[in-house]
Write a protein that holds these residues in place. Structure first.
Motif, PDB file in Angstrom:
ATOM      1  N   ASN A  36       0.857  -1.171   0.000  1.00 37.78           N
ATOM      2  CA  ASN A  36       0.000   0.000   0.000  1.00 37.78           C
ATOM      3  C   ASN A  36       0.899   1.228   0.000  1.00 37.78           C
ATOM      4  N   ILE A  37       0.394   2.353  -0.487  1.00 37.42           N
ATOM      5  CA  ILE A  37       1.252   3.530  -0.640  1.00 37.42           C
ATOM      6  C   ILE A  37       1.862   3.952   0.693  1.00 37.42           C
ATOM      7  N   ILE A  38       1.103   3.857   1.784  1.00 37.47           N
ATOM      8  CA  ILE A  38       1.635   4.300   3.074  1.00 37.47           C
ATOM      9  C   ILE A  38       2.821   3.457   3.527  1.00 37.47           C
ATOM     10  N   ASP A  39       2.994   2.260   2.980  1.00 36.65           N
ATOM     11  CA  ASP A  39       4.104   1.398   3.385  1.00 36.65           C
ATOM     12  C   ASP A  39       5.460   2.055   3.132  1.00 36.65           C
ATOM     13  N   PHE A  40       5.531   2.967   2.174  1.00 38.77           N
ATOM     14  CA  PHE A  40       6.817   3.605   1.879  1.00 38.77           C
ATOM     15  C   PHE A  40       7.232   4.540   3.014  1.00 38.77           C
ATOM     16  N   ALA A  41       6.342   5.400   3.474  1.00 37.18           N
ATOM     17  CA  ALA A  41       6.686   6.291   4.585  1.00 37.18           C
ATOM     18  C   ALA A  41       6.987   5.496   5.853  1.00 37.18           C
ATOM     19  N   LEU A  42       6.183   4.474   6.147  1.00 33.93           N
ATOM     20  CA  LEU A  42       6.397   3.684   7.353  1.00 33.93           C
ATOM     21  C   LEU A  42       7.699   2.884   7.260  1.00 33.93           C
ATOM     22  N   SER A  43       7.988   2.306   6.091  1.00 32.60           N
ATOM     23  CA  SER A  43       9.235   1.563   5.924  1.00 32.60           C
ATOM     24  C   SER A  43      10.439   2.480   6.040  1.00 32.60           C
ATOM     25  N   ASN A  44      10.336   3.685   5.490  1.00 33.17           N
ATOM     26  CA  ASN A  44      11.423   4.648   5.636  1.00 33.17           C
ATOM     27  C   ASN A  44      11.689   4.952   7.111  1.00 33.17           C
ATOM     28  N   CYS A  45      10.608   5.076   7.895  1.00 31.89           N
ATOM     29  CA  CYS A  45      10.776   5.322   9.328  1.00 31.89           C
ATOM     30  C   CYS A  45      11.531   4.174   9.990  1.00 31.89           C
ATOM     31  N   VAL A  46      11.059   2.962   9.784  1.00 31.78           N
ATOM     32  CA  VAL A  46      11.662   1.803  10.437  1.00 31.78           C
ATOM     33  C   VAL A  46      13.105   1.611   9.980  1.00 31.78           C
ATOM     34  N   ASN A  47      13.350   1.713   8.676  1.00 27.64           N
ATOM     35  CA  ASN A  47      14.711   1.543   8.155  1.00 27.64           C
ATOM     36  C   ASN A  47      15.648   2.642   8.624  1.00 27.64           C
ATOM     37  N   SER A  48      15.100   3.824   8.922  1.00 27.30           N
ATOM     38  CA  SER A  48      15.909   4.948   9.402  1.00 27.30           C
ATOM     39  C   SER A  48      16.156   4.883  10.903  1.00 27.30           C
ATOM     40  N   GLY A  49      15.503   3.948  11.589  1.00 24.82           N
ATOM     41  CA  GLY A  49      15.674   3.835  13.035  1.00 24.82           C
ATOM     42  C   GLY A  49      14.625   4.561  13.834  1.00 24.82           C
ATOM     43  N   ILE A  50      13.592   5.085  13.185  1.00 31.99           N
ATOM     44  CA  ILE A  50      12.500   5.766  13.887  1.00 31.99           C
ATOM     45  C   ILE A  50      11.405   4.745  14.159  1.00 31.99           C
ATOM     46  N   ARG A  51      11.183   4.423  15.413  1.00 35.52           N
ATOM     47  CA  ARG A  51      10.252   3.362  15.773  1.00 35.52           C
ATOM     48  C   ARG A  51       9.094   3.888  16.618  1.00 35.52           C
ATOM     49  N   ARG A  52       8.893   5.198  16.633  1.00 38.53           N
ATOM     50  CA  ARG A  52       7.744   5.794  17.331  1.00 38.53           C
ATOM     51  C   ARG A  52       7.020   6.672  16.317  1.00 38.53           C
ATOM     52  N   VAL A  53       5.847   6.215  15.916  1.00 40.19           N
ATOM     53  CA  VAL A  53       5.155   6.829  14.782  1.00 40.19           C
ATOM     54  C   VAL A  53       3.670   6.975  15.108  1.00 40.19           C
ATOM     55  N   GLY A  54       3.105   8.100  14.756  1.00 38.43           N
ATOM     56  CA  GLY A  54       1.663   8.302  14.824  1.00 38.43           C
ATOM     57  C   GLY A  54       1.129   8.560  13.433  1.00 38.43           C
ATOM     58  N   VAL A  55       0.123   7.806  13.017  1.00 36.39           N
ATOM     59  CA  VAL A  55      -0.492   7.965  11.699  1.00 36.39           C
ATOM     60  C   VAL A  55      -1.835   8.651  11.896  1.00 36.39           C
ATOM     61  N   LEU A  56      -1.973   9.866  11.369  1.00 39.34           N
ATOM     62  CA  LEU A  56      -3.202  10.644  11.522  1.00 39.34           C
ATOM     63  C   LEU A  56      -4.106  10.388  10.328  1.00 39.34           C
ATOM     64  N   THR A  57      -5.290   9.846  10.577  1.00 41.82           N
ATOM     65  CA  THR A  57      -6.226   9.509   9.513  1.00 41.82           C
ATOM     66  C   THR A  57      -7.440  10.428   9.574  1.00 41.82           C
ATOM     67  N   GLN A  58      -8.211  10.423   8.495  1.00 52.51           N
ATOM     68  CA  GLN A  58      -9.466  11.172   8.489  1.00 52.51           C
ATOM     69  C   GLN A  58     -10.430  10.587   7.468  1.00 52.51           C
ATOM     70  N   TYR A  59     -10.142  10.741   6.175  1.00 56.44           N
ATOM     71  CA  TYR A  59     -11.084  10.350   5.129  1.00 56.44           C
ATOM     72  C   TYR A  59     -11.128   8.836   4.956  1.00 56.44           C
ATOM     73  N   LYS A  60     -12.307   8.236   5.106  1.00 58.17           N
ATOM     74  CA  LYS A  60     -12.574   6.816   4.832  1.00 58.17           C
ATOM     75  C   LYS A  60     -11.363   5.940   5.187  1.00 58.17           C
ATOM     76  N   ALA A  61     -11.071   5.887   6.464  1.00 55.09           N
ATOM     77  CA  ALA A  61      -9.801   5.342   6.936  1.00 55.09           C
ATOM     78  C   ALA A  61      -9.846   3.873   7.318  1.00 55.09           C
ATOM     79  N   GLN A  62     -10.993   3.190   7.222  1.00 55.90           N
ATOM     80  CA  GLN A  62     -11.069   1.855   7.786  1.00 55.90           C
ATOM     81  C   GLN A  62     -10.076   0.877   7.154  1.00 55.90           C
ATOM     82  N   SER A  63      -9.979   0.878   5.828  1.00 60.61           N
ATOM     83  CA  SER A  63      -9.043  -0.056   5.193  1.00 60.61           C
ATOM     84  C   SER A  63      -7.603   0.281   5.555  1.00 60.61           C
ATOM     85  N   LEU A  64      -7.295   1.568   5.721  1.00 62.81           N
ATOM     86  CA  LEU A  64      -5.955   1.982   6.122  1.00 62.81           C
ATOM     87  C   LEU A  64      -5.666   1.532   7.556  1.00 62.81           C
TER      88      LEU A  64
END
Length: 435
Positions: A36-64
């Protein structure tokens, strides 16, 4: 990096994707066969050593939300690692998020709970591979108040970005969001320096500036429109970080970054992956793009008779797919796609759980999740006919969704209920047994 908290803004619809985002947010859109498209930002975080992340959702977010909960639960909470999915909750009043800055402002308590020294603000709807550690290092070394990641873009495309001017030390001297007349780079009259929507702030500095922005009745409460230009105009040290310094996926001397925000851009970025050497490297073991690993059987190709051979060339075929006596060429099949006999799929992107009947022809198409294409169905051959029923992009890519198929043409029953001939009755509905 243990002192960094990342905020991923993932609430956008992506209206230029038309019906592809009628039922999902843009960051939840499937990409590259299994991601999924969001996997790129999240993978960049994990690969960079950032392991504390908040994902802010709003529009039709259930599948996300479901994707992150099921696919990103491997972080170790006992070690202080987590990805929090934060739905829009009207934290401060009865309004939803009115802009990117307001989204972070409404969730500052969640940021403060993590007690970070720095806050990294990311967009969750772009495709790229970036080492955020290098971005943070530039911010700290320069002693900047804020840092904006930037990339060079063609001048004629810069109207859709925040465009900046910088001095010899890459300190931003001017910043304009989506200017009518973008400023060209010195010595590069056909290029502009554009914001990637990625920002770094010291936590206390960010809290103070978001409070000031929230109190301004004339603000749009957006980082690009309001916060960053105000910081630059106020004499704060706002640094421009060149993406070339932190990109993990260079294409020649250019960094790979895609905003797949239109039907054509989404199709092009996916189809590029079928090339012998695609621009986006998904086979990099040192910087993997992580995602939900669905438990499905291997892809299967059946029948090897002349004129009835299951095969795929220059294509990506995901797990759970069955290609039965059909031909797939320069295409991507996401998980659990079924293609029945004598069908041809060319230059197309087929999202998960699509059933393609017999003698179907698809060319330059995107078929959304869950579509059932009946025997003899054709798309991409006559665009004038396709426009009467489906969405056709400026570059001639045909977008097909279940709702479009359910709306019949005058005098015709819905496509998913078309009667089959006696010869083809065994293939409707499609199933692993009938294939």
């Amino acid at each position: 990096m243990q002192h960094v908290y990342a905020v991923v803004l993932a609430g956008g619809r992506g209206s230029r994707l038309y019906q592809l985002t009628d039922r999902r947010a843009k960051p939840a859109l499937p990409f590259a066969g299994k991601l999924n498209i969001i996997d790129f930002a999240l993978s960049n975080c994990v690969n960079s050593g950032i392991r504390r992340v908040g994902v802010l959702t709003q529009y039709k977010a259930q599948s996300l939300i479901r994707h992150i909960e099921r696919g990103w639960g491997f972080l170790q909470s006992a070690l202080g690692e987590f990805i929090d999915v934060v739905p829009a909750q009207q934290q401060l009043d009865e309004r939803w998020y009115s802009g990117t800055a307001n989204a972070v402002w409404q969730n500052l308590e969640i940021v403060r709970e993590a007690r970070p020294e720095y806050v990294l603000v990311l967009a969750g709807d772009h495709v790229y591979k970036m080492d955020y550690a290098r971005l943070l290092a530039d911010h700290i070394t320069a002693g900047a108040d804020a840092t904006v990641a930037c990339i060079e873009v063609p001048l004629d495309q810069a109207r859709g970005f925040g465009v900046m001017s910088v001095d010899a030390d890459d300190r931003i001297t001017a910043f304009t969001e989506k200017p009518a007349q973008p400023q060209a780079l010195p010595g590069k009259p056909d290029q502009a320096l554009a914001s990637m929507g990625i920002y770094v702030f010291g936590t206390e500095f960010l809290c103070a500036k978001l409070a000031a922005d929230a109190a301004d009745p004339d603000s749009r409460h957006d980082f690009g429109h309001d916060v960053i230009p105000r910081l630059v105009a106020g004499g704060h040290h706002v640094l421009a970080h060149r993406f070339t310094e932190s990109c993990v996926n260079m294409v020649g001397n250019k960094p790979y970054w895609r905003d797949v925000g239109t039907v054509d851009a989404f199709w092009e970025a996916n189809i590029d992956l079928t090339h012998v050497v695609p621009e986006l490297n998904l086979y990099d073991d040192e910087w993997p793009i992580l995602s939900l690993q669905r438990q499905v059987p291997p892809a299967k190709f059946v029948f090897d008779d002349e004129g009835r051979r299951g095969m795929a060339m220059d294509s990506l075929i995901s797990g759970g797919c069955i290609v039965s006596g059909a031909t797939v060429r320069r295409s991507i099949l996401f998980s659990k796609v079924r293609v029945a006999e004598a069908s041809l799929v060319e230059d197309s992107v087929i999202l998960p759980n699509v059933q393609i009947g017999r003698r179907v022809v698809l060319k330059r198409a995107i078929v959304d999740k869950g579509c059932v294409l009946p025997d003899g169905f054709r798309a991409g051959l006559n665009l004038d006919e396709d426009r009467a029923r489906f969405h056709v992009s400026p570059r001639g890519v045909v977008l097909i969704t279940p709702d479009m198929l359910a709306a019949p043409r005058p005098g015709e029953p819905p496509a998913h209920a078309l009667p089959a001939t006696d010869e083809d009755s065994a293939a409707m509905p499609l199933s692993p047994l009938s294939l």
